[in-house]
Scaffold this active site. Structure first.
Site, PDB file in Angstrom:
ATOM      1  N   SER A  64       0.801  -1.243   0.000  1.00 26.79           N
ATOM      2  CA  SER A  64       0.000   0.000   0.000  1.00 26.79           C
ATOM      3  C   SER A  64       0.822   1.277   0.000  1.00 26.79           C
ATOM      4  O   SER A  64       0.246   2.357  -0.198  1.00 26.79           O
ATOM      5  CB  SER A  64      -0.929   0.027   1.207  1.00 26.79           C
ATOM      6  OG  SER A  64      -2.149  -0.545   0.875  1.00 26.79           O
ATOM      7  N   LYS A  67       0.382   3.509  -2.883  1.00 22.51           N
ATOM      8  CA  LYS A  67      -0.766   4.422  -2.980  1.00 22.51           C
ATOM      9  C   LYS A  67      -0.323   5.882  -2.803  1.00 22.51           C
ATOM     10  O   LYS A  67      -0.961   6.804  -3.306  1.00 22.51           O
ATOM     11  CB  LYS A  67      -1.828   4.040  -1.944  1.00 22.51           C
ATOM     12  CG  LYS A  67      -2.470   2.678  -2.246  1.00 22.51           C
ATOM     13  CD  LYS A  67      -3.341   2.167  -1.113  1.00 22.51           C
ATOM     14  CE  LYS A  67      -3.904   0.782  -1.472  1.00 22.51           C
ATOM     15  NZ  LYS A  67      -4.450   0.053  -0.328  1.00 22.51           N
ATOM     16  N   TYR A 189      -3.704  -1.796 -10.304  1.00 19.09           N
ATOM     17  CA  TYR A 189      -3.635  -1.829  -8.837  1.00 19.09           C
ATOM     18  C   TYR A 189      -2.710  -2.952  -8.346  1.00 19.09           C
ATOM     19  O   TYR A 189      -1.846  -2.732  -7.480  1.00 19.09           O
ATOM     20  CB  TYR A 189      -5.044  -1.988  -8.256  1.00 19.09           C
ATOM     21  CG  TYR A 189      -5.030  -2.153  -6.763  1.00 19.09           C
ATOM     22  CD1 TYR A 189      -4.841  -1.056  -5.925  1.00 19.09           C
ATOM     23  CD2 TYR A 189      -5.146  -3.415  -6.184  1.00 19.09           C
ATOM     24  CE1 TYR A 189      -4.787  -1.216  -4.547  1.00 19.09           C
ATOM     25  CE2 TYR A 189      -5.091  -3.576  -4.816  1.00 19.09           C
ATOM     26  CZ  TYR A 189      -4.907  -2.474  -3.997  1.00 19.09           C
ATOM     27  OH  TYR A 189      -4.832  -2.639  -2.633  1.00 19.09           O
ATOM     28  N   TYR A 241      -3.699   2.812   8.072  1.00 19.89           N
ATOM     29  CA  TYR A 241      -4.947   2.041   8.240  1.00 19.89           C
ATOM     30  C   TYR A 241      -5.831   2.677   9.306  1.00 19.89           C
ATOM     31  O   TYR A 241      -5.758   3.887   9.529  1.00 19.89           O
ATOM     32  CB  TYR A 241      -4.621   0.566   8.549  1.00 19.89           C
ATOM     33  CG  TYR A 241      -3.712  -0.038   7.501  1.00 19.89           C
ATOM     34  CD1 TYR A 241      -4.134  -0.149   6.177  1.00 19.89           C
ATOM     35  CD2 TYR A 241      -2.427  -0.455   7.807  1.00 19.89           C
ATOM     36  CE1 TYR A 241      -3.301  -0.685   5.201  1.00 19.89           C
ATOM     37  CE2 TYR A 241      -1.594  -0.992   6.838  1.00 19.89           C
ATOM     38  CZ  TYR A 241      -2.045  -1.092   5.534  1.00 19.89           C
ATOM     39  OH  TYR A 241      -1.233  -1.612   4.569  1.00 19.89           O
ATOM     40  N   VAL A 259       1.164  -3.760   3.824  1.00 23.56           N
ATOM     41  CA  VAL A 259       1.122  -5.067   4.495  1.00 23.56           C
ATOM     42  C   VAL A 259       2.370  -5.914   4.227  1.00 23.56           C
ATOM     43  O   VAL A 259       2.493  -7.008   4.767  1.00 23.56           O
ATOM     44  CB  VAL A 259      -0.158  -5.869   4.162  1.00 23.56           C
ATOM     45  CG1 VAL A 259      -1.409  -5.160   4.651  1.00 23.56           C
ATOM     46  CG2 VAL A 259      -0.245  -6.195   2.683  1.00 23.56           C
TER      47      VAL A 259
HETATM   48  N1  GLU Z   1      -2.141  -5.780  -2.116  1.00 25.62           N
HETATM   49  C1  GLU Z   1      -2.767  -5.552  -0.860  1.00 25.62           C
HETATM   50  C2  GLU Z   1      -4.271  -5.688  -1.001  1.00 25.62           C
HETATM   51  O1  GLU Z   1      -4.776  -5.275  -1.972  1.00 25.62           O
HETATM   52  C3  GLU Z   1      -2.362  -4.195  -0.348  1.00 25.62           C
HETATM   53  C4  GLU Z   1      -2.822  -3.986   1.044  1.00 25.62           C
HETATM   54  C5  GLU Z   1      -1.994  -3.040   1.851  1.00 25.62           C
HETATM   55  O2  GLU Z   1      -0.772  -3.021   1.825  1.00 25.62           O
HETATM   56  O3  GLU Z   1      -2.648  -2.298   2.577  1.00 25.62           O
HETATM   57  O4  GLU Z   1      -4.969  -6.196  -0.188  1.00 25.62           O
END
Ligand code: GLU
Length: 305
Positions: A64, A67, A189, A241, A259
């Site tokens: 993530s 992002k 994504y 988060y 994650v």
């Molecule tokens: N590839 C993970 C998902 O889509 C990313 C989640 C993350 O790092 O928050 O669930």
């Protein structure tokens, strides 16, 4: 050894054992195979000085954290328009939750939720000819490393198990908040989640956020000072988060976690810092990584507060 390097060594020794209390992400099989005892930390200052300790030069899946770069690219491409399609409030729910999206009629609370990142991917697909290649080029340029790439094993794993992301994309599409095909949005994504970087690269790539939007390495203006402030605000309120409040309380820095166990944080006007330790706490943040950042801001007295 510089004073900062000495501090990082001490933090690694203190933080590494904390990882035993966390759990490596298992819902993406390729992440479950990463050795849980890895721990890296790197600080890059605005003048380019690097201080690193532990496994700071080993690449890992940024997940993530990508992002952060995609929302930056979307702001560059269409500006504030992205906030007609995605909000900027903390969600208080899990990053991959479906419930809130249904209740709020397809407008994700913020761009760091999976649903928000899918909308950002859709924006970039509409704004750029070769959207993913441009995102990767942007990350390489910020990090000063042309070899940064997608980890194919992680990508296959994401594709094979990303049912929840597919559900989110379908939801978004049903509410009219995706304009491209679901497969194209998911491909973008999954690819961004699968990018692998090390702590030094990650810290260096976030330096523009510590420098009012200008990349100190190249001198290029990436964001306006106002956009830079806004991305930092999003990181502080939504970047870790649904533990962003706790993280701000403990660490006091804008940060984005993933994650894969990475966290990147910035101290405006001073430096960027990245940590990596795969075992996560129940909210999805690196357990020892969060601990290390708390130690860092407490020892140095540097935070945004
Ligand atoms: N590839 C993970 C998902 O889509 C990313 C989640 C993350 O790092 O928050 O669930």
């Amino acid at each position: 050894m510089s004073a900062l390097a000495g501090l990082l060594e001490a933090i690694v020794a203190e933080a590494r054992p904390q990882a035993a209390r966390g759990t490596v992400a298992r819902y993406i099989p390729a992440l479950a195979r990463v050795p849980a005892d890895r721990f890296g930390i790197a600080v890059v200052e605005l003048d380019g000085s690097v201080h690193a300790s532990g496994d700071a030069h080993e690449r890992f899946s940024i997940q993530s954290i990508a992002k952060l770069f995609s929302v930056t690219q979307a702001l560059r491409a269409i500006g504030e328009g992205i906030f007609l399609r995605v909000g900027r409030e903390p969600s208080g729910t899990a990053f991959n939750s479906l419930v809130q999206l249904e209740v709020e009629r397809g407008i994700p609370r913020n761009p760091f939720l999976n649903a928000g990142a899918l909308v950002v991917a859709d924006v970039l697909l509409g704004a750029r000819e070769a959207a993913f290649d441009e995102l990767l080029a942007f990350i390489r340029e910020r990090a000063g490393s042309g070899t940064i790439d997608v980890d194919r094993e992680v990508l296959d794993s994401e594709r094979a198990t990303g049912f929840r992301n597919a559900a989110l994309a379908n939801f978004l599409r049903s509410f009219g908040n995706l304009t491209h095909g679901i497969d194209a949005v998911l491909a973008f994504y999954f690819a961004q989640c699968s990018i692998a970087m090390n702590c030094v690269e990650l810290a260096r790539s976030a330096l523009f956020l510590a420098n009012r939007g200008v990349c100190p390495r190249t001198g290029e203006r990436v964001l306006t000072p106002s956009q830079c402030k806004r991305v930092n605000a999003l990181m502080l309120t939504c970047g870790t988060y649904d533990a962003a409040g706790d993280f701000a309380y403990e660490v006091g820095l804008p940060a984005k976690s993933g994650v894969g166990g990475g966290i990147v944080a910035v101290i405006p006007e001073r430096l960027a810092i990245a940590v990596w330790s795969p075992p996560l706490d129940p909210k999805g943040n690196s357990l020892a990584g969060s601990f290390a950042l708390e130690r860092f801001t407490t020892h140095t007295g540097w935070s945004i507060f």
